[in-house]
Design an enzyme around this catalytic site. Sequence first.
Site, short mmCIF file in Angstrom:
data_model
loop_
_atom_site.label_atom_id
_atom_site.label_comp_id
_atom_site.label_asym_id
_atom_site.label_seq_id
_atom_site.Cartn_x
_atom_site.Cartn_y
_atom_site.Cartn_z
N CYS A 156 -0.67 3.51 8.27
CA CYS A 156 -2.11 3.70 8.03
C CYS A 156 -2.90 2.51 8.57
O CYS A 156 -3.98 2.68 9.15
CB CYS A 156 -2.39 3.89 6.54
N THR B 106 3.01 -7.47 6.56
CA THR B 106 2.78 -6.17 7.20
C THR B 106 3.12 -6.29 8.67
O THR B 106 2.83 -7.31 9.30
CB THR B 106 1.33 -5.67 7.03
#
EC number: 1.2.1.12
Length: 331
Positions: free
Chosen positions: A149, A208
């Site tokens: 996402c 991330t």
Amino acid sequence: MVKVAINGFGRIGRLVMRIALSRANVEVVAINDPFITVDYAAYMFKYDSTHGKYAGDVQYEGNTLVIDGKKIKVFQERDPAQLPWGEEGIDIAIDSTGVFKELDSAQKHIDAGAKKVVITAPSSTAPMFVMGVNEEKYAGETIVSNASCTTNCLAPLAKVIDEQFGIEEGLMTTVHSLTATQKTVDGPSMKDWRGGRTASGNIIPSSTGAAKAVGKVLPQLNGKLTGMAFRVPTVDVSVVDLTVKLNKETTYDEIKAAIKAASEGKLKGILGYTEDAVVSTDFLGDNNSSIFDASAGIMLSPKFVKLVSWYDNEYGYSTRVVDLVEHVAAN
């Protein structure tokens, strides 16, 4: 009409199904989740704490969900290779388990009879495609990833900035809503000690790979971006803070104009643009991958700028999953 099966009926799986049911050329014929029964699948699909109650009719009979009169078979198989995808005529299996995200494990769906697989997670082995960014490079690969996402939020923005002004290097921070991997109270999390702390009461620094993954979908940016995350106690909607050093001198107004033009042109429906005084809940249910917040960014010098872009990390991403399914089916 492309026949799809959804493996993993979690946050993304259920929203992918909501979105797919609204598309004329996508037919969901089966779902698989070894951890839930058909009556519970019906309940979880009908009621959603974040996105609200499903507007249509949700029933079940035997091992079948009946949504708006349409029958969808429900399986509870732990091993995807054992699923009857050939028998069910599955064109594309959507794997939203977060488990079968590499080529070797996703291959199980092909072994089961599916023609193609779309993985709803970043993958280190499967080719990654981000709609609006590099989907035109899809060349019939059997197994593909829709990336993450956050990569879907960052990549369209980075593409516009790099094409117009050139990115020398950049750092990204995503302020990210909590997800199912986190804990309601402090609990064991050997791989990520901080990640085991109470999700609802902490700002939690995390790693991330989203920024580095941009280099996979935009090779010209490979090695130029990296990033980190802060997990925060909101249930949905996240925001990317991209700080970049540009190759070309510009003004913040020129940057805004370039992004606005892209949002109204080739990236319409992918990259949004707002000048309003918005906050995170204003983007719940927004189906853009990324919505640039023109009034939140700042510029220090003609080559050094911080850009802010929002995303509904559940709904926007799930919309792109279905878009990629349609793209794979058509190509």
